[in-house]
Design a protein around this motif. Structure first.
Motif, short mmCIF file in Angstrom:
data_model
loop_
_atom_site.label_atom_id
_atom_site.label_comp_id
_atom_site.label_asym_id
_atom_site.label_seq_id
_atom_site.Cartn_x
_atom_site.Cartn_y
_atom_site.Cartn_z
N PHE A 19 47.62 38.96 38.33
CA PHE A 19 46.33 39.64 38.40
C PHE A 19 46.16 40.35 39.74
O PHE A 19 45.67 41.47 39.80
CB PHE A 19 45.20 38.65 38.16
N GLN A 20 46.55 39.69 40.82
CA GLN A 20 46.42 40.31 42.14
C GLN A 20 47.29 41.55 42.25
O GLN A 20 46.91 42.52 42.89
CB GLN A 20 46.76 39.32 43.23
N ILE A 23 45.37 44.29 40.17
CA ILE A 23 44.08 44.72 40.71
C ILE A 23 44.22 45.37 42.09
O ILE A 23 43.30 46.06 42.53
CB ILE A 23 43.11 43.51 40.78
N SER A 24 45.35 45.21 42.75
CA SER A 24 45.48 45.72 44.12
C SER A 24 45.30 47.23 44.21
O SER A 24 44.81 47.73 45.21
CB SER A 24 46.84 45.33 44.69
N LEU A 27 41.17 47.76 43.59
CA LEU A 27 40.16 46.95 44.27
C LEU A 27 39.33 47.78 45.24
O LEU A 27 38.11 47.60 45.32
CB LEU A 27 40.83 45.79 45.01
N THR A 91 34.71 38.40 43.56
CA THR A 91 36.09 38.43 44.05
C THR A 91 36.59 37.06 44.47
O THR A 91 37.79 36.81 44.40
CB THR A 91 36.24 39.42 45.22
N THR A 94 37.94 35.31 41.23
CA THR A 94 39.05 35.91 40.49
C THR A 94 40.14 36.42 41.40
O THR A 94 41.28 35.98 41.32
CB THR A 94 38.55 37.07 39.60
N VAL A 95 39.83 37.34 42.26
CA VAL A 95 40.85 38.00 43.08
C VAL A 95 41.42 37.05 44.12
O VAL A 95 42.62 36.97 44.30
CB VAL A 95 40.26 39.26 43.76
N GLU A 97 41.36 33.73 44.21
CA GLU A 97 41.31 32.38 43.66
C GLU A 97 42.26 31.44 44.39
O GLU A 97 41.94 30.28 44.63
CB GLU A 97 41.65 32.43 42.17
#
Length: 100
Positions: A19-20, A23-24, A27, A91, A94-95, A97
């Motif tokens: 996910f990171q 999303i990077s 973001l 964030t 999720t981001v 975590e």
């Protein structure tokens, strides 16, 4: 008879999070867009204040410039604080975590 041995320190297993990685790239845009709406509302309020001459009306009623400017400062700080807290909550769950 004493025997010495060397071994690695035990650590927890490494977790990868795709996910990171996904999303990077978006973001920064997410942060910008989440502040865009409140800023546009603040600008709209300032323009409306200029058009309707609320400040001049308040000065005629005896309101000082300091109190008027302080009211704008409090309004803007509260709006930006709420947006910042919401972004932090979203964030952090999720981001970030696995961040410690």
């Amino acid at each position: 008879n004493v025997m010495a041995s060397v071994s690695l320190m035990p650590t927890t297993a490494y977790k990868t999070d795709n996910f990171q990685f996904v999303i990077s790239s978006t973001l920064g845009i997410f942060y910008m867009l989440s502040f865009l709406y409140p800023v546009s509302r603040i600008i709209r309020s300032l323009v409306l204040d200029k058009e309707t001459r609320i400040r001049e009306g308040m000065k005629m009623m005896g309101l000082s410039d300091t109190i008027y400017n302080l009211s704008w400062l409090i309004t803007i700080v509260l709006q930006m604080t709420v947006v910042s807290l919401l972004i932090t909550l979203v964030t952090s769950t999720t981001v970030f975590e696995y961040s410690q």
